[in-house]
Design a protein around this motif. Structure first.
Motif, PDB file in Angstrom:
ATOM      1  N   UNK A   8      22.556  29.821 -32.238  1.00  0.00           N
ATOM      2  CA  UNK A   8      22.089  29.091 -31.045  1.00  0.00           C
ATOM      3  C   UNK A   8      21.354  30.084 -30.161  1.00  0.00           C
ATOM      4  N   UNK A   9      20.113  29.739 -29.760  1.00  0.00           N
ATOM      5  CA  UNK A   9      19.344  30.640 -28.891  1.00  0.00           C
ATOM      6  C   UNK A   9      19.464  30.191 -27.444  1.00  0.00           C
ATOM      7  N   UNK A  10      19.976  31.063 -26.612  1.00  0.00           N
ATOM      8  CA  UNK A  10      20.247  30.708 -25.219  1.00  0.00           C
ATOM      9  C   UNK A  10      19.498  31.651 -24.281  1.00  0.00           C
ATOM     10  N   UNK A  11      18.890  31.063 -23.268  1.00  0.00           N
ATOM     11  CA  UNK A  11      18.068  31.845 -22.351  1.00  0.00           C
ATOM     12  C   UNK A  11      18.750  32.157 -21.031  1.00  0.00           C
ATOM     13  N   UNK A  25      26.409  29.473 -20.798  1.00  0.00           N
ATOM     14  CA  UNK A  25      26.822  29.489 -22.206  1.00  0.00           C
ATOM     15  C   UNK A  25      26.691  30.896 -22.788  1.00  0.00           C
ATOM     16  N   UNK A  26      25.621  31.577 -22.417  1.00  0.00           N
ATOM     17  CA  UNK A  26      25.394  32.946 -22.898  1.00  0.00           C
ATOM     18  C   UNK A  26      26.454  33.885 -22.320  1.00  0.00           C
ATOM     19  N   UNK A  46      15.408  39.868 -30.115  1.00  0.00           N
ATOM     20  CA  UNK A  46      14.052  39.488 -30.529  1.00  0.00           C
ATOM     21  C   UNK A  46      13.039  39.864 -29.444  1.00  0.00           C
ATOM     22  N   UNK A  47      13.495  40.635 -28.492  1.00  0.00           N
ATOM     23  CA  UNK A  47      12.578  41.202 -27.514  1.00  0.00           C
ATOM     24  C   UNK A  47      12.148  40.275 -26.402  1.00  0.00           C
ATOM     25  N   UNK A  83      19.233  34.902 -29.319  1.00  0.00           N
ATOM     26  CA  UNK A  83      19.879  34.171 -30.410  1.00  0.00           C
ATOM     27  C   UNK A  83      21.303  34.696 -30.615  1.00  0.00           C
ATOM     28  N   UNK A  84      22.257  33.765 -30.587  1.00  0.00           N
ATOM     29  CA  UNK A  84      23.673  34.111 -30.747  1.00  0.00           C
ATOM     30  C   UNK A  84      24.151  33.606 -32.100  1.00  0.00           C
ATOM     31  N   UNK A  85      24.756  34.492 -32.857  1.00  0.00           N
ATOM     32  CA  UNK A  85      25.316  34.065 -34.144  1.00  0.00           C
ATOM     33  C   UNK A  85      26.817  33.851 -33.958  1.00  0.00           C
ATOM     34  N   UNK A  86      27.269  32.685 -34.429  1.00  0.00           N
ATOM     35  CA  UNK A  86      28.687  32.339 -34.356  1.00  0.00           C
ATOM     36  C   UNK A  86      29.246  32.202 -35.765  1.00  0.00           C
ATOM     37  N   UNK A  87      30.490  32.638 -35.950  1.00  0.00           N
ATOM     38  CA  UNK A  87      31.189  32.376 -37.220  1.00  0.00           C
ATOM     39  C   UNK A  87      32.079  31.156 -37.027  1.00  0.00           C
ATOM     40  N   UNK A  88      32.061  30.273 -37.998  1.00  0.00           N
ATOM     41  CA  UNK A  88      32.868  29.046 -37.896  1.00  0.00           C
ATOM     42  C   UNK A  88      34.315  29.352 -38.278  1.00  0.00           C
TER      43      UNK A  88
END
Ligand SMILES: Cc1cc2nc3c(=O)[nH]c(=O)nc-3n(C[C@H](O)[C@H](O)[C@H](O)COP(=O)(O)O)c2cc1C
Length: 192
Positions: free
Chosen positions: A57-60, A70-71, A142-143, A148-153
């Motif tokens: 999920x990409x959060x700004x 959320x971030x 990504x500069x 982008x946040x990577x989550x493990x389920x």
């Protein structure tokens, strides 16, 4: 028409990508910090891999330049519950995108009902058919201002009603997608 991306302004890039990389699924993300339950939708969202089971999920950032709740909550607590939006909750999902101060809960403000399914994770939204209980894995650089946040389920809630064949894990359900600024709520499904 062929366009180089570099000279394009932010909005034009968004308009092109959000209307052509379609439909995008929507992560309706619940996080919890200091007893405040935060709810917000994100359509820069995808399944990265099922082995290992990961979502992205990409959060700004907010208008004032601080990280979206959320971030911040994800980085501070390491947990998130990612719900898939059913059509009957589209309006609530949309309302929950309003920018609120960190100490205000969208769940309370917009009467979004919650259900505590996993004690160690934020609650899921009541009425959704699918919710993933996730641990934050890593952020990707990504500069830009979007992270982008990577989550493990860790686990998933699946409404018993969405199975067409439970033994074979065949599932059929409706989820809201994003096309530009609009929403897709009915898909034509074809078999090949
Ligand atoms: C359908 C939809 C998709 C959205 N997708 C994103 C996204 O991918 N990334 C993002 O930063 N904001 C996205 N937004 C905006 C956030 O939902 C909004 O900024 C929200 O206030 C963030 O809340 P938070 O500060 O509680 O995390 C989206 C909004 C909507 C309605």
């Amino acid at each position: 028409m062929k366009l180089d991306f570099e000279p394009l302004d932010k909005l034009t890039r968004y308009k092109i990508m959000s209307q052509t990389v379609i439909p995008r699924p929507i992560a309706w993300v619940v996080t919890e910090n200091n007893g405040i339950v935060n709810v917000a939708p994100f359509s820069y969202f995808m399944a990265l891999s099922s082995e290992p089971p990961t979502l992205l999920v990409s959060v700004g950032h907010k208008k004032d330049g601080t990280p979206k709740d959320t971030l911040r909550n994800t980085l501070e607590t390491g947990k998130a519950t990612i719900c898939i939006v059913p059509p009957h909750l589209l309006d609530k999902m949309y309302s929950s995108s309003e920018e609120l101060p960190s100490d205000e809960s969208e769940a309370e403000k917009f009467s979004i009902e919650l259900a505590r399914e996993e004690a160690q994770y934020p609650p899921m939204i009541k009425g959704v058919d699918v919710a993933y209980f996730c641990d934050f894995f890593q952020k990707v650089e990504i500069g830009g201002k979007t992270i982008p946040l990577i989550y493990k389920i860790h686990s998933v809630f699946l409404n018993d009603k969405i199975f067409t064949d439970k033994n074979r894990f065949h599932i059929d359900f409706e989820a809201v997608g994003r096309i530009g600024k609009k929403f897709a709520i009915e898909y034509k499904v074809v078999e090949k």
